[in-house]
Write an enzyme that holds these catalytic residues in place. Sequence first.
Site: not given
Length: 398
Positions: A7, A241
Site C-alpha cells: 500500500n 474533512r
Amino acid sequence: MKILVINCGSSSLKYQLIDMDDESVIAKGLCERIGIDGSVLTQTVPGKDKYVIEQPMPSHNEAIKLVMDALEDPEHGVIRSTDEISAIGHRVVHGGTSFSESCVVDENVKQVIRDHFDLAPLHNPANLMGIEACEAGMPGKKNVAVWDTGFGMAIPEKAYMYAIPYEYYEKYGIRRYGFHGTSHMFVSGEAIKFAGLDPKAAKVIVCHLGNGGSVSASIGGKCVDTSMGLTPLEGLIMGTRSGDIDASVVQFICNKEGKSVDDVLTILNKKSGILGLSGGVSSDFRDVEAAAAEGNHKAEVALEAFAYRVAKYIGAYTAAMNGVDAIAFTAGVGENDKKTRKNICSYLGYLGVEIDDEANDVRGKNAVISTADSKVKVLLLPTNEELAIARETKRLTE
Ligand code: ADP
C-alpha cells in the site's frame, strides 16, 4: 502460498506478507520518508524484535529493495528468498469507470492508473510507483491491482450521477465513485458470514469510521450506494474533512477571504470535520471526547454532529434498500469507540435497533453489540484491507 500486499503513499510504503494457508501475517512493515531525508524501514514479525533499517530511500524502487532485504534478512527476516512470494497485491485508489473488479496488472491497467492521476493526485502516482518498483525488483511475479473505487462501481446510475449538466459526466467522468471499497467489501462480506445472513439477499450497511469515514449499503454483497463521491470529500463529517456541504460555501469563503478555490478545498479536506468544528481541538476522537468531557461546547457539538450525520446516512440507506438486516461498525472509531456507536444507534429506535451496553463494551474484535430482541443486528467487525487484497490476489493468480 505467500502473498505480499503493498500500500503505497507518496512518501510511504506499507507492506504485509500473508500466509494464505491460514491467512496469518508473517511480517509487516512500513517504509517512511521515501524521497526525503531520514528514510526508515520498520518491520514487525510476530515473536521477534522490531527490525529498523535507517537507509536512504530516494524512490519507491529503493524502498521495495529494502523490503525484500528485510524479508530475506537471515536474522530478522521470514523467507529465504523472494521466490517464496507467489504474487503481489497492490491497493490502487482510483480505477475510474474502467474497473469494478480487481485485476492482474498489465500495460493497460497501468495506463488506466495513469489516466486517473487527476482524480487521485496524491495516491494513483504513488500506487503506480509501487507496482513499477515491484516489477523491477521482482521480475516475473504477477502484480494485482485492488481498487479502492472497485466496490462502489456497482452502484446504479441514479446513485452515482450528480445533478449537474450531463456533459461534465461525458467529458470528464464527473460522478460519484466511492472509496474505502476494499474495507466495505471485506466488512460487508464478514457481516453476512458472522451474522449468518442470506449471502444473496442480505441488506447490510457498513459504517467505516476512521480518520476518513464512509458508509456503504449493499444487497447480497453488491454495493448499491456509498457516501464518498468524486473524491473522498463527500459524505460523513471526518477527522479533517467537512463531508457534505453546500458548494456555495466555497465561493463565499473565496470572496470573503480572498482565497482561491484550491485554498478552500484544502481547508475543506485538511482543516474541517471534527478538527474544524471543535474549534481546532483535534482531528482525533479521543482528544475531542476528552475536551467534551471537560465541558468544551464546540467539542460536544462536533461529536453530536458526527453521530447525527452517520445516523442520517443509515436512515437514507435503509430507505434506499427498503430495509436493513445488519449495521456494521469498523475502522479506528467504529472499532474502538463504544460511546460514538451508542450515540449513532440512539437515532435508530424506529428501526427496532437496541444496543446491549455490555456487549457494546468491546474493542477491535468481531461482536454482536445489539440485544437478542433487536430487529436489526448491529455488529462490530474489524476491517482488514490487507487481507482483503491478499484474498483477491490469491483468487486472481492461483
Ligand atoms: P485511517 O482513516 O487513518 O485509516 P483509522 O481507521 O486508523 O484511520 O482511525 C483512526 C482514528 O480512530 C483516530 O483518528 C481516532 O480518532 C480514532 N480512534 C482510535 N482509537 C480510538 C478510541 N479508543 N476511542 C475513540 N477513537 C479512537
